[in-house]
Design a protein around this motif. Structure first.
Motif, short mmCIF file in Angstrom:
data_model
loop_
_atom_site.label_atom_id
_atom_site.label_comp_id
_atom_site.label_asym_id
_atom_site.label_seq_id
_atom_site.Cartn_x
_atom_site.Cartn_y
_atom_site.Cartn_z
N VAL A 53 36.55 117.96 -28.26
CA VAL A 53 35.15 117.53 -28.38
C VAL A 53 34.31 118.72 -28.88
N PRO A 54 33.20 118.44 -29.56
CA PRO A 54 32.35 119.54 -30.03
C PRO A 54 31.75 120.33 -28.86
N MET A 55 31.44 121.56 -29.10
CA MET A 55 30.82 122.42 -28.08
C MET A 55 29.36 122.02 -27.90
N PRO A 56 28.92 121.78 -26.67
CA PRO A 56 27.50 121.48 -26.44
C PRO A 56 26.62 122.63 -26.90
N SER A 57 25.45 122.31 -27.42
CA SER A 57 24.56 123.35 -27.96
C SER A 57 24.15 124.35 -26.89
N SER A 58 24.00 123.90 -25.65
CA SER A 58 23.63 124.82 -24.57
C SER A 58 24.72 125.86 -24.34
N VAL A 59 25.97 125.45 -24.50
CA VAL A 59 27.09 126.38 -24.32
C VAL A 59 27.14 127.38 -25.46
N SER A 60 26.95 126.91 -26.69
CA SER A 60 27.00 127.82 -27.83
C SER A 60 25.86 128.84 -27.77
N ILE A 61 24.70 128.42 -27.29
CA ILE A 61 23.57 129.35 -27.13
C ILE A 61 23.93 130.42 -26.10
N SER A 62 24.54 130.00 -24.99
CA SER A 62 24.92 130.96 -23.95
C SER A 62 25.97 131.95 -24.46
N ILE A 63 26.95 131.44 -25.20
CA ILE A 63 28.01 132.33 -25.71
C ILE A 63 27.44 133.34 -26.70
N MET A 64 26.54 132.90 -27.58
CA MET A 64 25.94 133.83 -28.54
C MET A 64 25.09 134.88 -27.81
N ALA A 65 24.40 134.46 -26.76
CA ALA A 65 23.61 135.41 -25.98
C ALA A 65 24.51 136.45 -25.33
N ILE A 66 25.66 136.00 -24.81
CA ILE A 66 26.61 136.93 -24.19
C ILE A 66 27.20 137.86 -25.25
#
Length: 502
Positions: A53-66
């Motif tokens: 399944v595609p990555m939820p946008s909230s998760v991708s935002i968190s990963i980029m922040a990390i």
């Protein structure tokens, strides 16, 4: 004795020690700014291949922040490790270690992440890059201080700050989608940071050790040989400089962290240093430097042009840093060195205290202007995006050409030799902690506050401005003794000056 000068070989050594690792630091901090959409797409592909399944946008935002902020976690560890490494190895060896770690981080990010698409590996690579960032914070300045001719020390120290800003600029250029910021070429863009590291490691075979280090190791004959390589002048001139170095290295009892808190004067001095360090990052510099493309995109700049806007702003900030940092050499100008005198004398003329206050005011103005441009964008949708670019350009020029220079001059004036090591050490720990915080939360500020995303940094800038005005003495007008008397409460003259000012 004739004033010692750097030889041609000494100048090459200073350039390599002062600039290369710091340049890599700026480059690695910025390179992911224009590449962020490509990285988010890569993370999504990895998530789909793992979970279907595609990555939820909230998760991708968190990963980029990390990913963006984890370089400062590594910097915290690297900064702590530098002090201990210098107890075991020479500054030259620790500098080599910094470049080796930088190459390792590039290998992890460009090769392993590029092949696997693993964002976990990218986070590890950013941590490793941060280790070299922590080393680059203090070591280049130390190497310059210990190897440069005193008359040119300010000039060579200036290249440290300029190299960092140039790294930011080049990272934005290389990461542009029309250069190497594409889905297939981004690993090449990251890999280019390895070129100066390789050049340094090869060239360091011939680079000399610090003469101060050699003297500390009771290797005076080698120190004389090194000075003969990196200085012009006679043997008597060299021996005279060796004698001065020995005089500077007389043992001074250091004040520990416990005494810094229990002694009233030291405690006020320590808090002033922490505030000055905090002022460097809690005015939102990482929000701008790391996320400028996203800021410009939200401001209404076309997606194809946001990186061009970033490049233009960083180019202006680099010019500001060049004209700002080189002022330090003016204290030591000779009659035949007037060629440097045209360059800005901001900190030298006004002092770090006034420069920091003035730049805080400019930063506040720039962030408020940016906020107004966003809050009123509906009134002039064609003009306000360009107002936003102007606001960010003003901000970056003020920070690069003022705040980034004033902080080190100010901290040096606020401290004394017995307290300086402790104040710098704990101040740098706070700096990297706040740098992580200020690079992790901007995506959430952008989502939650929208046009008002920079107002949190306006608040901090106002607090720092008030603290400077009320609780930090003017380091230009007052001597070191008067400053320390003010902190201990023994002098009322500075306090009376403030009352008269208000």
């Amino acid at each position: 004795m004739a004033e010692p000068e750097n030889s041609r070989f000494g100048a090459i050594a200073l350039f390599m020690n002062a600039g290369m690792l710091v340049f890599i630091t700026g480059y690695q901090i910025t390179i992911l700014n224009p590449v962020a959409p490509v990285m988010v797409s890569l993370f999504n592909q990895t998530h789909v291949s793992r979970y279907g399944v595609p990555m939820p946008s909230s998760v991708s935002i968190s990963i980029m922040a990390i990913v963006n902020s984890f370089i400062f976690v590594g910097a915290f560890v690297g900064g702590l490790a530098t002090k201990f490494l210098l107890g075991w190895f020479s500054p030259k060896r620790v500098m080599q270690m910094g470049h080796v770690v930088s190459l390792l981080s590039i290998l992890v990010m460009a090769l392993i992440t590029g092949l696997t698409g693993s964002y976990e590996v990218l986070i590890i690579g950013r941590f490793l890059a941060g280790l070299s960032v922590g080393i680059s914070y203090n070591l280049p300045s130390l190497m310059v201080a210990e190897t440069s001719a005193p008359a040119k020390s300010g000039f060579w120290q200036s290249t440290v700050g300029s190299s960092d800003i140039f790294g930011l600029l080049l990272g934005a250029v290389v990461g542009h989608p029309r250069v190497l910021g594409t889905a297939t070429l981004w690993p090449v863009g990251i890999s280019l940071a390895g070129v100066p590291a390789i050049v340094y490691l090869i060239g360091s075979i011939w680079l000399p050790e610090s003469p101060f280090y050699l003297i500390r190791m009771k290797r005076q004959d080698e120190a004389v040989e090194v000075l003969q390589q990196i200085r012009t002048g006679t043997k008597d001139d060299i021996l005279e400089e060796i004698a001065r170095m020995k005089s500077e290295m007389k043992n001074v009892e250091q004040v520990g962290i416990k005494e810094m808190f229990t002694n009233k004067g030291y405690r006020k001095q320590f808090f002033a240093v922490l505030v000055v360090y905090g002022n460097l990052v809690l005015v939102g510099i990482n929000n701008i430097a790391i996320y400028s493309d996203q800021i410009f995109l939200q401001a209404g700049i076309a997606a194809d042009n946001v990186t061009f806007a970033t490049i233009g702003v960083f180019a202006l900030s680099f010019i500001a840093s060049v004209f700002g940092v080189s002022q330090q050499i003016s204290n030591n100008l000779h009659h035949n060195q007037f060629i440097f005198a045209f360059q800005s004398k901001i900190v030298d003329r006004f002092g770090g205290y006034k420069v920091n206050i003035t730049c805080n005011g400019i930063l506040i103005f720039a962030m408020v202007l940016f906020t107004i441009s966003q809050a009123t964008a509906h009134l002039a949708p064609l003009a306000m995006p360009y107002v936003a670019i102007v606001a960010v350009a003003i901000y970056m020029c003020a920070w690069s050409g003022g705040s980034n220079l004033a902080v080190f001059a100010l901290v040096g004036k606020l401290t004394v030799e017995p307290t300086r090591a402790t104040a710098y050490g704990y101040g740098s720990m706070l700096l990297w902690t706040l740098a992580w915080f200020s690079s992790f939360i901007p995506p959430y500020l952008q989502i939650g506050l929208g046009a008002y995303m920079l107002m949190i940094w306006v608040f901090f800038a106002i607090v720092f401005l008030i603290y400077h005005l009320l609780l930090i003495p003017d380091t230009k007008k007052n001597s070191s003794e008067e400053i320390q008397d003010y902190f201990s409460g023994a002098s009322q003259s500075i306090t009376n000056e403030r009352l008269e000012m208000f």
